[in-house]
Write a protein that holds these residues in place. Sequence first.
Motif: not given
Length: 348
Positions: A270-277
């Motif tokens: 459920g998370l975009r790359p910048r969210g995981r970052w």
Amino acid sequence: MGAISGASLQGIPKSYATCSIGCRESDTLPRKLEAIKKAGFTGIELSFPDILGYGGQILGHSIQPKNTTELRKVCSDIQKLCDKNGLKIMMLQPFANFEGWPVGSAEREDAFERATVWIELMKVLGTDLLQVGSTDSPKEKISDDRDTIVTDLRELADLLAQNGFRLAYENWCWSTHAPHWKDVWEIVEAVDRPNIGLCLDTFQSCGSEWADPTTSSGLIEGLSSAELSKKFSDSLHQLAQKVPGDKIYLLQISDAYKVSPPLEDKVVDGLRPRGRWSHDYRPMPYDGGYLPIEDFAKAVLQTGFRGWFSVEIFDQGQDGKGIEYEMDSYAQKAMRSLDKLLQNCATE
């Protein structure tokens, strides 16, 4: 842009987000508050998950996030703990996925129900500031129509105003509709209420306009290094010139690791790359990161802002797999990094 005197930075109040310290089950909220106080911080951003966690600890069972009766009891205890430690609850956070839901939808009803609960808790906690992150709900589910976003936030600002409370609106760099500081500033201007301002963040703005965790360089690609630097510099100049210092309610402080290998450019859990970052790769300043956080902090200070500098770090190590630390020394290290940042921001 104007000079920043070192003397003007001496009175900057310093806060620590409770969600960004602790790595063991024994690192309970009371222990977090003790460590934060020992390090010399005078305020906290209180995280709602910490309220739920502490509530489970003292009540012996998990608390539903809309059980106002039990949550008020827990918040009363937390407020006393903060008083005991001489810590101001500067803000309650993170209120997420609020704006943009269709009128009449269950999601919009839930958003305003949650707001009502959180306002009740703010009364008990003695804080007047609610952080709202720019929603990352998928475009298929929410409206990215600016008028809809503004209407929702204006309604929330008016609810908060009934109790003398304020709304700090933050750009999350993976947000569906407002990843940049300029996006949230334009929305705040359009909401046009005296009790709404900005929660700015060194990671969120540098991470949206300068860096990219999905590229091998760690930078936004598609333009030259000189072009990227100029574009970012122009953005900082606009920030310093356009935003009044009194419409910035706080500046959150963290850096970011350059991820190697880069994160996959896709949604995971459920998370975009910048969210995981954001969730796992955010160290304190001067501890392995690479973002131009000093440049961003200087631009914020050049607005005339001299309010809260607040540490909000999510450091799972350069590999994102987790690190172990002792909270007292960790909080003290964070204070030293914050002091160094402020020293380096002074231009005279």
